[in-house]
Design a protein around this motif. Structure first.
Motif, mmCIF file in Angstrom:
data_model
loop_
_atom_site.group_PDB
_atom_site.id
_atom_site.type_symbol
_atom_site.label_atom_id
_atom_site.label_comp_id
_atom_site.label_asym_id
_atom_site.label_seq_id
_atom_site.Cartn_x
_atom_site.Cartn_y
_atom_site.Cartn_z
ATOM 1 N N ALA A 65 -6.310 -3.257 -0.550
ATOM 2 C CA ALA A 65 -6.827 -3.334 -1.919
ATOM 3 C C ALA A 65 -6.085 -4.444 -2.671
ATOM 4 O O ALA A 65 -4.992 -4.864 -2.277
ATOM 5 C CB ALA A 65 -6.653 -2.000 -2.622
ATOM 6 N N ALA A 66 -6.689 -4.915 -3.751
ATOM 7 C CA ALA A 66 -6.062 -5.978 -4.526
ATOM 8 C C ALA A 66 -4.836 -5.431 -5.259
ATOM 9 O O ALA A 66 -4.794 -4.246 -5.594
ATOM 10 C CB ALA A 66 -7.067 -6.542 -5.519
ATOM 11 N N PRO A 67 -3.863 -6.291 -5.488
ATOM 12 C CA PRO A 67 -2.613 -5.830 -6.142
ATOM 13 C C PRO A 67 -2.838 -5.189 -7.505
ATOM 14 O O PRO A 67 -1.973 -4.457 -7.982
ATOM 15 C CB PRO A 67 -1.809 -7.126 -6.290
ATOM 16 N N SER A 68 -4.003 -5.429 -8.097
ATOM 17 C CA SER A 68 -4.230 -4.800 -9.395
ATOM 18 C C SER A 68 -4.246 -3.279 -9.303
ATOM 19 O O SER A 68 -4.125 -2.582 -10.311
ATOM 20 C CB SER A 68 -5.540 -5.317 -9.993
ATOM 21 N N ASP A 69 -4.433 -2.769 -8.062
ATOM 22 C CA ASP A 69 -4.473 -1.317 -7.881
ATOM 23 C C ASP A 69 -3.092 -0.701 -7.631
ATOM 24 O O ASP A 69 -2.991 0.499 -7.376
ATOM 25 C CB ASP A 69 -5.382 -0.951 -6.690
ATOM 26 N N GLN A 70 -2.026 -1.526 -7.651
ATOM 27 C CA GLN A 70 -0.722 -0.993 -7.229
ATOM 28 C C GLN A 70 -0.192 0.026 -8.238
ATOM 29 O O GLN A 70 -0.520 -0.019 -9.427
ATOM 30 C CB GLN A 70 0.278 -2.121 -7.049
ATOM 31 N N VAL A 71 0.602 0.937 -7.683
ATOM 32 C CA VAL A 71 1.253 1.932 -8.538
ATOM 33 C C VAL A 71 2.757 1.850 -8.303
ATOM 34 O O VAL A 71 3.198 1.403 -7.235
ATOM 35 C CB VAL A 71 0.763 3.359 -8.228
ATOM 36 N N GLN A 72 3.505 2.259 -9.294
ATOM 37 C CA GLN A 72 4.956 2.208 -9.157
ATOM 38 C C GLN A 72 5.456 3.600 -8.803
ATOM 39 O O GLN A 72 5.102 4.591 -9.452
ATOM 40 C CB GLN A 72 5.583 1.735 -10.457
ATOM 41 N N GLY A 74 9.003 5.140 -8.381
ATOM 42 C CA GLY A 74 10.435 4.880 -8.511
ATOM 43 C C GLY A 74 10.681 3.388 -8.594
ATOM 44 O O GLY A 74 10.104 2.698 -9.432
ATOM 45 N N THR A 75 11.460 2.870 -7.610
ATOM 46 C CA THR A 75 11.732 1.436 -7.616
ATOM 47 C C THR A 75 10.714 0.691 -6.786
ATOM 48 O O THR A 75 10.728 -0.534 -6.708
ATOM 49 C CB THR A 75 13.135 1.150 -7.058
ATOM 50 N N LEU A 76 9.839 1.417 -6.086
ATOM 51 C CA LEU A 76 8.902 0.766 -5.183
ATOM 52 C C LEU A 76 7.555 0.518 -5.850
ATOM 53 O O LEU A 76 7.109 1.326 -6.660
ATOM 54 C CB LEU A 76 8.667 1.647 -3.946
ATOM 55 N N TYR A 77 6.961 -0.620 -5.458
ATOM 56 C CA TYR A 77 5.578 -0.874 -5.850
ATOM 57 C C TYR A 77 4.693 -0.552 -4.637
ATOM 58 O O TYR A 77 4.956 -1.051 -3.547
ATOM 59 C CB TYR A 77 5.378 -2.323 -6.274
ATOM 60 N N VAL A 78 3.692 0.272 -4.775
ATOM 61 C CA VAL A 78 2.954 0.789 -3.608
ATOM 62 C C VAL A 78 1.449 0.544 -3.766
ATOM 63 O O VAL A 78 0.872 0.752 -4.829
ATOM 64 C CB VAL A 78 3.199 2.307 -3.433
ATOM 65 N N LEU A 79 0.848 0.083 -2.626
ATOM 66 C CA LEU A 79 -0.613 -0.013 -2.525
ATOM 67 C C LEU A 79 -1.012 0.851 -1.358
ATOM 68 O O LEU A 79 -0.472 0.695 -0.262
ATOM 69 C CB LEU A 79 -1.004 -1.459 -2.197
ATOM 70 N N GLN A 80 -1.945 1.773 -1.548
ATOM 71 C CA GLN A 80 -2.395 2.488 -0.358
ATOM 72 C C GLN A 80 -3.882 2.827 -0.431
ATOM 73 O O GLN A 80 -4.491 2.807 -1.482
ATOM 74 C CB GLN A 80 -1.558 3.732 -0.090
ATOM 75 N N GLY A 81 -4.417 3.110 0.751
ATOM 76 C CA GLY A 81 -5.851 3.404 0.844
ATOM 77 C C GLY A 81 -6.284 3.324 2.294
ATOM 78 O O GLY A 81 -5.453 3.497 3.197
ATOM 79 N N ASN A 82 -7.562 3.083 2.518
ATOM 80 C CA ASN A 82 -8.062 2.962 3.893
ATOM 81 C C ASN A 82 -8.660 1.572 4.082
ATOM 82 O O ASN A 82 -9.465 1.112 3.284
ATOM 83 C CB ASN A 82 -9.125 4.025 4.153
ATOM 84 N N LEU A 83 -8.233 0.918 5.194
ATOM 85 C CA LEU A 83 -8.669 -0.457 5.450
ATOM 86 C C LEU A 83 -10.180 -0.542 5.651
ATOM 87 O O LEU A 83 -10.806 -1.557 5.371
ATOM 88 C CB LEU A 83 -7.975 -1.003 6.697
ATOM 89 N N PHE A 84 -10.762 0.526 6.186
ATOM 90 C CA PHE A 84 -12.199 0.484 6.508
ATOM 91 C C PHE A 84 -13.063 0.718 5.290
ATOM 92 O O PHE A 84 -14.279 0.608 5.360
ATOM 93 C CB PHE A 84 -12.530 1.513 7.579
#
Lengths: 386, 333
Positions: A65-72, A74-84
């Motif tokens: 997904a595009a970085p606009s969907d990232q969530v924080q 703690g100290t980490l920035y995370v993108l997750q989902g399904n590639l398909f």
């Protein structure tokens, strides 16, 4: 070979096997096209159609997904989902075996492993396409990270090709118009020669007049005259008559070219009708016209049906007459065969379009063939074995 | 006007017009021209019976004359004239020009190859299929499946077989069966089958053989069934093996049917156009006469040479024409 009784059962098996082989060989090419018309462009281009019944291993290029969907977190920035997942359409059946983040090294990691991409973060991809991309800093790219996966996808068939070719009004290469044009050519070009030929055949079969034998011989001769000879003279004739190129010219040309076979088939059949019926009717005072309409036509139904099928198949499948007499420079009257030849030129590699278009045009004759096969065979036998 | 309505209108006008013509011309003959009453009733009936066949035949004769007979002579005339000189008579100049073109000789050579190979293999496979399917329970289904390509257009067949001959670059999965088989049998690299001279012509012929085998099978199977049982029984009693029965008892009895099948396919071959037009368009040395003629007529706009090549096709057909007419006349006597 000395002992026929002993070799008989093995011979029977050989016969069964050879017929099965022959049928398979004859069916194989058509089935290939049929199966291809139900596959996506990607599937057709990456594997032979005979493999489509089994799960296929494919190399795919997917994106997170595009970085606009990232969530924080703690100290980490995370993108997750399904590639398909593409536009919310999941394809959970595919199974990823290996993957990579560089096009030069697409099998760097196995499913479930984590790739450390330095400051681009750490990416974990699971078998089912689930991924998690973690970074210590915020992701700033506009688009998602590319991921190259090798995935096993189950057999999958789609109606989408047929939707595109038949029901998409914006598709200028669609077959809908050509389909109806073909139908418009075919039906009058089948019915009119039957009627004209039936009268002529009756005259040649049951009326006695000087020159009859000569006329029959002429019909037999015209049976084999190649229609290639007629192209230029008739095109000129049509232009002089003011018909030009169009349906009328095509109908007339098909009528003319179909007549010899029609007359020949129908005459051969009518000659075989019982003489008594006709003579009784004559004695009872029926006119020739009445005899023809009330006795001969109904009795000749099988022969009429045979010829109708021939003429239908021939006009539906025709290319040459349509090219020469029908299709003008506007292309408004294009028929399916012409459309397919054009697609072969412009879309030679797009098998999903070609296969589907071809099958749209083949489907109707095939249906007619399987439903009316009896009459077709009968007509062939009457027309050839004499 | 929408073409569908135009089509419907044509059916109504065409069919209605034909029916009206036949009906009213008969009425006219019986009521007005030669009424079967009054003092000349007998003479009139005879006269009406002389005229009526021509009423029945007229539309067919006009159509046949205009669409098949007249073009033969007109094409002959065109082949002796030059369009660019306003249709002036140029004698055999068009034929000379045609003979000087290598593409024409290529087309002629290919046509002869087609003539040798397609009827031979179609008849052979047809005979094989007819003989084998007659002996088994599911023969009817097998026959109908082998016969099926007959309903498929030449253009459709061209698409079907183009997929079989398709080529993908080395390293990719082949999607054409032919290359897939070739590579799995140890071929070193995928071939562009349709660009290899000579073999590509053969591959185009395969398409026509595939279509025509069903026809040959249907006709020959009927002929095989028409063979009197006693001849076969007698041969078996005398100890003939199945192959001897087939080649020495059955074959001689269906030889005339084989000739019919062979000549019918020969005529199809001489007219073959769509397959070459759609698959290679005569490139890579696959030209045939019918496509050469189409090229000349509608691409080069050279009616003289185009008509000359059409006359060559006519010339090749005419022995069969004469033979058919001869047989038909013999039968009628």
């Amino acid at each position: 070979m000395d002992n026929i009784a002993g070799t008989k059962s093995s011979l029977t098996w050989a016969v069964h096997l050879s017929v099965a082989l022959l049928v398979a060989l004859w069916l194989f090419p058509t089935v290939g096209l049929l199966v291809s018309s139900f596959r996506t462009a990607d599937q057709i281009a990456t594997s032979g159609w005979w493999k489509s019944m089994f799960p296929a291993v494919q190399n795919l290029t997917l994106r997170t997904a595009a970085p606009s969907d990232q969530v924080q977190e703690g100290t980490l920035y995370v993108l997750q989902g399904n590639l398909f997942e593409v536009d919310g359409n999941p394809r959970p059946e595919a199974t990823i075996s290996v993957w990579g983040t560089s096009s030069r090294n697409i099998d760097a990691y196995e499913a479930g492993q984590t790739a450390d991409m330095g400051e681009d973060g750490r990416l974990t991809v699971q078998e089912n396409g689930q991924y998690r991309l973690e970074g210590d800093t915020e992701f700033t790219d506009r688009r998602g990270e590319r991921v190259f996966v090798t995935a096993e996808t189950p057999p999958e068939f789609t109606w989408r090709n047929y939707q595109n070719v038949l029901f998409d009004p914006t598709n200028r290469e669609g077959m809908t118009k050509a389909f109806f044009n073909t139908l418009t050519v075919t039906i009058p070009a089948t019915i009119i020669p039957i009627l004209v030929a039936a009268f002529a055949a009756y005259a040649l079969a049951w009326m006695d007049f000087p020159g009859r034998a000569l006329l029959i011989a002429a019909v037999v001769g015209l049976l084999v005259v190649p229609l290639q000879l007629a192209l230029i003279p008739l095109l000129r004739l049509h232009n002089e008559l003011g018909i030009g190129k169009g349906y009328l010219g095509a109908w007339m040309a098909h009528t003319g070219f179909g007549l010899p076979l029609a007359i020949y088939l129908l005459r051969n059949y009518m000659v075989g009708l019982p003489k008594d019926i006709i003579e009784n009717a004559r004695v009872d005072g029926a006119s020739e016209f009445q005899i023809f309409v009330k006795i001969i036509l109904p009795l000749s139904f099988p022969a009429l049906a045979s010829f109708a099928i021939f003429q239908f198949l021939w006009t539906w499948n025709d290319l040459l007459v349509a090219l020469v007499f029908l299709i003008d420079s506007t292309g408004e009257t294009t028929v399916m065969t012409k459309q397919i030849v054009e697609l072969l030129g412009t879309r030679g590699g797009n098998w999903e379009i070609l296969a589907t278009s071809a099958f749209v045009s083949i489907a109707v004759p095939l249906m007619v063939f399987f439903v009316m096969q009896k009459y077709l065979v009968r007509g062939l036998l009457a027309g050839s074995v004499k | 006007m929408h073409p569908a309505f135009q089509g419907l209108l044509t059916i109504i006008v065409g069919v209605g017009g034909c029916v009206a013509y036949y009906y009213f011309s008969n009425q006219f003959l019986d009521r007005v021209l030669c009424p079967a009453r009054g003092k000349h009733a007998g003479r009139n009936i005879n006269r009406a019976n002389m005229i009526r066949p021509w009423l029945f035949l007229m539309p067919a004769l006009i159509a046949l004359g205009l669409y098949l007979a007249y073009p033969v002579f007109e094409t002959l005339r065109l082949s002796l004239t030059d369009r660019s000189q306003g249709g002036a008579f140029v004698g055999l100049a068009n034929y000379q020009q045609m003979a000087s073109e290598p593409k024409f000789w290529e087309a002629l050579t290919n046509n002869f190859l087609w003539l040798l190979i397609v009827p031979a293999f179609s008849t052979m496979f047809g005979l094989l299929a007819a003989q084998l399917t007659d002996r088994i329970g599911w023969g009817a289904i097998a026959k109908s499946l082998i016969f099926m390509p007959m309903a498929i257009s030449f253009v459709g067949a061209a698409v079907i077989w183009k997929l079989v001959y398709d080529t993908r670059p080395l390293g990719q999965d082949q999607i054409g069966v032919m290359n897939a088989v070739y590579l799995s049998l140890g071929g070193d690299e995928p071939q562009q089958w349709l660009t290899i001279p000579f073999w590509n012509s053969i591959l185009l012929m395969v398409v026509l053989i595939w279509i025509q085998t069903g026809f040959a099978m249907v006709i020959l199977s009927a002929a095989l069934r028409g063979i009197p049982e006693e001849t076969i029984e007698a041969a078996i009693v005398d100890g003939a093996n199945p192959f001897q029965v087939f080649f020495q008892i059955k074959m001689p009895q269906i030889s005339s049917t084989i000739v019919v099948v062979w000549t019918t396919i020969t005529i199809v071959v001489l007219k073959v156009f769509d397959i070459v037009f759609a698959m290679t368009n005569g490139q890579w040395e696959t030209q045939v006469l019918a496509n050469y003629m189409y090229d000349k007529l509608f691409r080069a706009n050279d009616w003289g040479v185009g008509s000359a090549s059409a006359m060559v096709i006519m010339l090749l057909v005419s022995p069969i024409l004469v033979w058919n007419v001869y047989n038909a006349r013999k039968e009628m006597r």
